[in-house]
Design an enzyme around this catalytic site. Structure first.
Site, short mmCIF file in Angstrom:
data_model
loop_
_atom_site.label_atom_id
_atom_site.label_comp_id
_atom_site.label_asym_id
_atom_site.label_seq_id
_atom_site.Cartn_x
_atom_site.Cartn_y
_atom_site.Cartn_z
N GLY A 7 -57.54 0.40 4.85
CA GLY A 7 -57.10 -0.91 5.33
C GLY A 7 -57.91 -1.32 6.54
O GLY A 7 -57.72 -0.79 7.63
N LYS A 164 -41.50 1.24 17.63
CA LYS A 164 -42.29 0.01 17.52
C LYS A 164 -41.42 -1.16 17.06
O LYS A 164 -41.62 -2.30 17.49
CB LYS A 164 -43.44 0.23 16.53
CG LYS A 164 -44.31 -1.01 16.24
CD LYS A 164 -44.94 -1.58 17.49
CE LYS A 164 -46.10 -2.52 17.19
NZ LYS A 164 -45.87 -3.53 16.17
N GLU A 171 -40.08 -8.05 22.13
CA GLU A 171 -41.14 -9.08 22.14
C GLU A 171 -40.59 -10.41 21.64
O GLU A 171 -40.91 -11.47 22.21
CB GLU A 171 -42.27 -8.59 21.25
CG GLU A 171 -43.45 -9.51 21.07
CD GLU A 171 -44.39 -8.93 20.03
OE1 GLU A 171 -44.43 -9.47 18.90
OE2 GLU A 171 -45.06 -7.92 20.31
#
Length: 292
Positions: A7, A164, A171
């Site tokens: 990727g 995460k 965020e």
């Protein structure tokens, strides 16, 4: 060390370059032959010496599952697979079992840094067995920012992506707060230069941050964000964060509200979502929609 990297998009391509700059060998594969070093996963595996480390950077879900299924048939005991995409932590647990049956190690890595990671480094949150992580540590050291911070062995398999996920939930809420403040400043007649108000906050204030810096970058490019449509997608991790909060009876009112605000953006041309869209484009290169 040697690394196979699957990727090579916005994140993966820059990660390959940063790892190479640190002196390591990276053999990269992508479905786009213009980006790839090899033309198949079989060829990638054949070019690595054992014990191999293969890092997967493809979209979460079916693409990651099919890649791991193929690697399970190609790799050998003591090799390690790292999933650095945005997989759900429950998928990590499943993948670790599937690979473990064949003696192949698994590490999940939450990666933050977006399009800026090549130069600034990537924050890394990893989960898995300490022995498997040690096999990948030179690559983690190459990817992380300079200094003492930016890498954590967060815990067991799944802990990296769970961390995460929570990072992305926070965020969401931070971007929403900046967006709401920006809209209110734009609304009143008394404030005549909203962009410079945001710029003034970059030093000496408690709300200064990299996100604030990126907001100023966006306003420098389009002072009133007139070129953007007030529409913002969600990556999925915001939803997973709220679902995990419900499962664990943890109240997340700010993060939940910020997720719902993105849903609202799909109904109207929301001014707040113009700022959220601009910020997502600034830090992650995410696509934006032009105002009609």
């Amino acid at each position: 060390m040697q690394l196979g990297l699957i990727g090579l998009g916005k994140m993966g391509g820059n990660m390959r370059e940063r790892i190479r700059r640190a002196g390591h060998t990276v053999v990269g594969y992508d479905r786009n032959p213009d980006l790839a070093d090899v033309h198949s996963l079989e060829e990638l595996v054949s070019k690595l010496e054992g014990p191999r480390v293969v890092w997967v950077m493809v979209p979460a879900g079916a693409a990651t599952q099919s890649t791991i299924d193929e690697l399970a048939a190609l790799l050998s005991p003591d090799d390690v697979v790292v999933d650095g995409g945005n997989s759900r932590w429950t998928d990590d647990e499943k993948h670790a079992v599937e690979l473990g049956i064949k003696g192949i190690g698994f590490v999940d890595a939450g990666v933050s840094g977006g399009v800026w990671g090549l130069d600034n480094g990537y924050a890394l949150m990893v989960g898995g067995d300490a022995g498997n992580i040690a096999k990948v540590q030179p690559v983690f050291d190459a990817l992380k920012p300079e200094g003492d911070f930016g890498f954590v062995h967060a815990g067991k398999v799944g802990a990296g992506h769970f961390s995460k996920m929570v990072h992305n939930g926070i965020e969401y809420a931070m971007m929403q707060a900046y967006a709401e403040g920006w809209e209110l400043l734009e609304k009143v007649d008394s404030v005549t230069d909203v962009r410079e108000v945001f710029r003034s906050w970059q030093e000496g204030t408690v709300i200064r941050s990299w996100l604030l810096d990126l907001a100023v970058n966006a306003l420098d490019s389009d002072e009133h964000l007139d070129k953007l449509r007030g529409f913002a997608e969600d990556s999925g991790e915001g939803r997973w964060t709220v679902e995990a909060a419900i499962d664990n009876s943890v109240p997340l009112p700010a993060i939940t509200a910020s997720l719902f605000a993105r849903f609202a953006s799909r109904q109207d041309d929301s001014p707040q979502m113009k700022m959220v869209a601009a910020l997502r484009n600034q830090f992650g290169g995410h696509a934006v929609e032009s105002a009609k």
